[in-house]
Design a protein around this motif. Sequence first.
Motif, short mmCIF file in Angstrom:
data_model
loop_
_atom_site.label_atom_id
_atom_site.label_comp_id
_atom_site.label_asym_id
_atom_site.label_seq_id
_atom_site.Cartn_x
_atom_site.Cartn_y
_atom_site.Cartn_z
N GLY A 4 24.42 47.12 22.72
CA GLY A 4 25.43 46.70 21.77
C GLY A 4 26.81 46.82 22.37
N ASN A 5 27.78 46.44 21.60
CA ASN A 5 29.17 46.47 22.07
C ASN A 5 29.61 47.92 22.25
OD1 ASN A 5 31.92 46.20 22.47
ND2 ASN A 5 32.10 44.50 21.05
N PRO A 6 30.14 48.28 23.41
CA PRO A 6 30.59 49.66 23.62
C PRO A 6 31.86 50.00 22.84
CG PRO A 6 31.07 48.35 25.55
CD PRO A 6 30.27 47.48 24.62
N ASP A 7 32.57 49.01 22.36
CA ASP A 7 33.76 49.20 21.53
C ASP A 7 33.49 48.58 20.18
OD1 ASP A 7 35.53 50.26 23.67
OD2 ASP A 7 35.34 48.24 24.48
N LEU A 20 35.78 53.79 20.88
CA LEU A 20 36.10 53.21 22.18
C LEU A 20 35.23 53.77 23.30
CD1 LEU A 20 39.98 53.51 21.90
CD2 LEU A 20 38.57 51.47 21.46
N ASN A 21 34.84 52.89 24.20
CA ASN A 21 34.20 53.30 25.44
C ASN A 21 35.31 53.78 26.37
OD1 ASN A 21 32.75 53.64 27.78
ND2 ASN A 21 32.64 51.46 28.22
N THR A 22 35.28 55.03 26.73
CA THR A 22 36.29 55.57 27.66
C THR A 22 35.64 56.15 28.91
OG1 THR A 22 36.29 57.67 26.45
CG2 THR A 22 37.98 56.04 25.84
N ASN A 23 34.39 55.83 29.16
CA ASN A 23 33.68 56.34 30.33
C ASN A 23 33.90 55.42 31.52
OD1 ASN A 23 32.72 58.43 28.83
ND2 ASN A 23 30.73 57.50 28.46
N ALA A 24 35.10 55.39 32.04
CA ALA A 24 35.46 54.48 33.13
C ALA A 24 34.66 54.73 34.40
CB ALA A 24 36.96 54.59 33.43
N ILE A 25 34.26 55.96 34.61
CA ILE A 25 33.54 56.30 35.84
C ILE A 25 32.19 55.59 35.93
CG2 ILE A 25 32.37 58.36 34.97
CD1 ILE A 25 33.14 59.73 37.62
N GLU A 26 31.65 55.13 34.81
CA GLU A 26 30.37 54.46 34.79
C GLU A 26 30.47 52.97 35.12
OE1 GLU A 26 28.29 55.30 31.16
OE2 GLU A 26 28.47 57.47 31.46
N TYR A 27 31.67 52.49 35.35
CA TYR A 27 31.88 51.07 35.64
C TYR A 27 32.56 50.93 36.99
CZ TYR A 27 30.62 50.32 30.80
OH TYR A 27 29.94 50.28 29.61
N ASP A 28 32.43 49.76 37.57
CA ASP A 28 33.04 49.50 38.88
C ASP A 28 34.32 48.66 38.75
OD1 ASP A 28 32.04 47.08 38.11
OD2 ASP A 28 30.75 46.80 39.86
N TYR A 29 35.02 48.85 37.66
CA TYR A 29 36.24 48.10 37.33
C TYR A 29 35.95 46.63 37.06
CZ TYR A 29 38.63 52.36 38.57
OH TYR A 29 39.03 53.66 38.62
#
Length: 135
Positions: A4-7, A20-29
């Motif tokens: 589903g939508n993370p936000d 809000l999805n704030t787990n930036a470390i799990e993404y590669d930008y």
Amino acid sequence: MTFGNPDFAFIAGRVKFVCLNTNAIEYDYSQPVPNFDFIKAEWTNRADEFDRSVVCMHAPPFTEQFNNNVAEPFNDYIHKLPQLMFCLDGHGHHIRIQDLYDDGTIFYMTASAKERKYYIFTITPDDYSYEIIDF
């Protein structure tokens, strides 16, 4: 895998909860985390249905999972939500109550189930209160 939508946002009792999805470390930008376009859209989305706001997230600003390059603009964006009351997060797995930006907005970190504690928030027409439950 996405479930589903993370936000997402919902309204209960004229309060908009912006999650809000704030787990930036799990993404590669490859995706914006946090998603400023989503936050901006929520400033006015269904504006006639809410008067106050609460922001919920996993990792709060200034932690290792948050994209701290955007911690200051993030604060600016969430404060454009109508009457931001407080923020909730859970990344640290313990109770912490802190004014992260020294601007009066309190960030409430919740404990993990292992810690056997949780908050109960009561939102009234004029304010809010909370209690910490030990079980």
